[in-house]
Design an enzyme around this catalytic site. Structure first.
Site, PDB file in Angstrom:
ATOM      1  N   ASN A   1      -1.409  -3.325   5.647  1.00  0.00           N
ATOM      2  CA  ASN A   1      -2.665  -2.620   5.360  1.00  0.00           C
ATOM      3  C   ASN A   1      -2.723  -1.316   6.148  1.00  0.00           C
ATOM      4  OD1 ASN A   1      -2.976  -4.408   7.586  1.00  0.00           O
ATOM      5  ND2 ASN A   1      -5.197  -4.294   7.467  1.00  0.00           N
TER       6      ASN A   1
ATOM      7  N   ASN B   1      -8.365   3.748   7.067  1.00  0.00           N
ATOM      8  CA  ASN B   1      -8.754   5.151   7.181  1.00  0.00           C
ATOM      9  C   ASN B   1     -10.197   5.206   7.662  1.00  0.00           C
ATOM     10  OD1 ASN B   1      -9.843   7.871   5.931  1.00  0.00           O
ATOM     11  ND2 ASN B   1      -7.621   7.987   5.910  1.00  0.00           N
ATOM     12  N   ALA B   2     -10.525   6.275   8.399  1.00  0.00           N
ATOM     13  CA  ALA B   2     -11.898   6.441   8.895  1.00  0.00           C
ATOM     14  C   ALA B   2     -12.885   6.457   7.728  1.00  0.00           C
ATOM     15  CB  ALA B   2     -12.002   7.730   9.700  1.00  0.00           C
TER      16      ALA B   2
ATOM     17  N   TYR C   1     -13.509   4.473   5.093  1.00  0.00           N
ATOM     18  CA  TYR C   1     -13.026   3.102   4.846  1.00  0.00           C
ATOM     19  C   TYR C   1     -12.409   2.839   3.466  1.00  0.00           C
ATOM     20  CZ  TYR C   1     -15.348   1.655   9.227  1.00  0.00           C
ATOM     21  OH  TYR C   1     -15.719   1.529  10.538  1.00  0.00           O
TER      22      TYR C   1
ATOM     23  N   GLU D   1      -1.018  -5.834   0.220  1.00  0.00           N
ATOM     24  CA  GLU D   1      -0.404  -6.262  -1.040  1.00  0.00           C
ATOM     25  C   GLU D   1      -0.142  -5.075  -1.960  1.00  0.00           C
ATOM     26  OE1 GLU D   1      -2.992  -7.461   0.513  1.00  0.00           O
ATOM     27  OE2 GLU D   1      -3.347  -9.575   0.094  1.00  0.00           O
TER      28      GLU D   1
ATOM     29  N   CYS E   1      -7.450  -9.805  -2.095  1.00  0.00           N
ATOM     30  CA  CYS E   1      -8.775  -9.426  -2.586  1.00  0.00           C
ATOM     31  C   CYS E   1      -8.726  -9.234  -4.104  1.00  0.00           C
ATOM     32  CB  CYS E   1      -9.253  -8.149  -1.898  1.00  0.00           C
ATOM     33  SG  CYS E   1      -8.460  -6.646  -2.516  1.00  0.00           S
TER      34      CYS E   1
ATOM     35  N   CYS F   1      -6.577  -6.280  -5.422  1.00  0.00           N
ATOM     36  CA  CYS F   1      -5.136  -6.554  -5.318  1.00  0.00           C
ATOM     37  C   CYS F   1      -4.701  -7.532  -6.399  1.00  0.00           C
ATOM     38  CB  CYS F   1      -4.779  -7.098  -3.942  1.00  0.00           C
ATOM     39  SG  CYS F   1      -4.781  -5.820  -2.668  1.00  0.00           S
TER      40      CYS F   1
END
Ligand code: THU
Length: 163
Positions: free
Chosen positions: A61, A64-65, A67, A74, A112, A115
């Site tokens: 994974n 990033n700031a 989100y 995956e 999730c 994915c």
């Protein structure tokens, strides 16, 4: 009224019950967790894929700031595999995760929804079921196919469905 009933077989195996090729894939997924970039969630996920020629690739994974701009392990793994080897089908997939304390999760983590949708199309592209291993220290869930992760799924067949 009619009722549909969906049965999804999941084998729960400990490591002694896994085949050597499963352990190899599992080791790669576990290793990939250490390459995760997760400064926000501190939840490190690794995914490994085996291609039809036996090549094993992995992803983790990448947060990033902003989100939603981050990506799950995956999709990172599968997009990497498909962009590097577009002509080689994915045969198997394994997922492992370490919690915020750095320990592998006892319960297997499960992809999730987004994915799952991407994995489903990867399976269709492969033209055969992709086996899935979801690792947890208390047992690994083994599924026969991505479809088993996403029953009643939407795919491109609906786009041309005239009924
Ligand atoms: N994550 C994955 O990489 N895969 C999953 O199956 C579930 C969640 C990531 C996204 C985010 O970086 C972190 O785990 C916490 O949700």
């Amino acid at each position: 009224m009619k009722e549909l009933s969906i049965h999804i077989p999941v084998s729960v195996k400990d490591e002694t019950e896994l085949r050597p090729e499963d352990i190899k894939l599992l080791d790669e997924a576990r290793r990939a967790t250490s390459r995760s970039y997760a400064p926000y969630s501190h939840f490190s996920v690794g995914a490994s894929v085996e291609l039809e020629d036996g090549t094993i690739l992995s992803g983790s994974n990448q947060e990033n700031a902003a989100y939603p701009s981050g990506l799950c392990a995956e999709r990172t793994a599968v997009f990497y595999a498909n962009s590097r080897y577009p002509d080689l089908a994915v045969r198997r997939l394994c997922i492992a995760a370490r919690d915020t304390e750095g320990n592998f999760t006892a319960r297997p983590i499960s992809p999730c929804g987004a994915c799952r949708q991407v994995l489903l199309e990867t399976e269709q592209r492969a033209g055969h079921p992709i086996e899935v291993l979801l690792y947890g220290t208390q047992g690994t869930y083994c599924l026969r196919s991505i479809k088993d992760l996403l029953p009643l799924s939407f795919d491109d067949s609906f786009l041309s469905d005239k009924d």
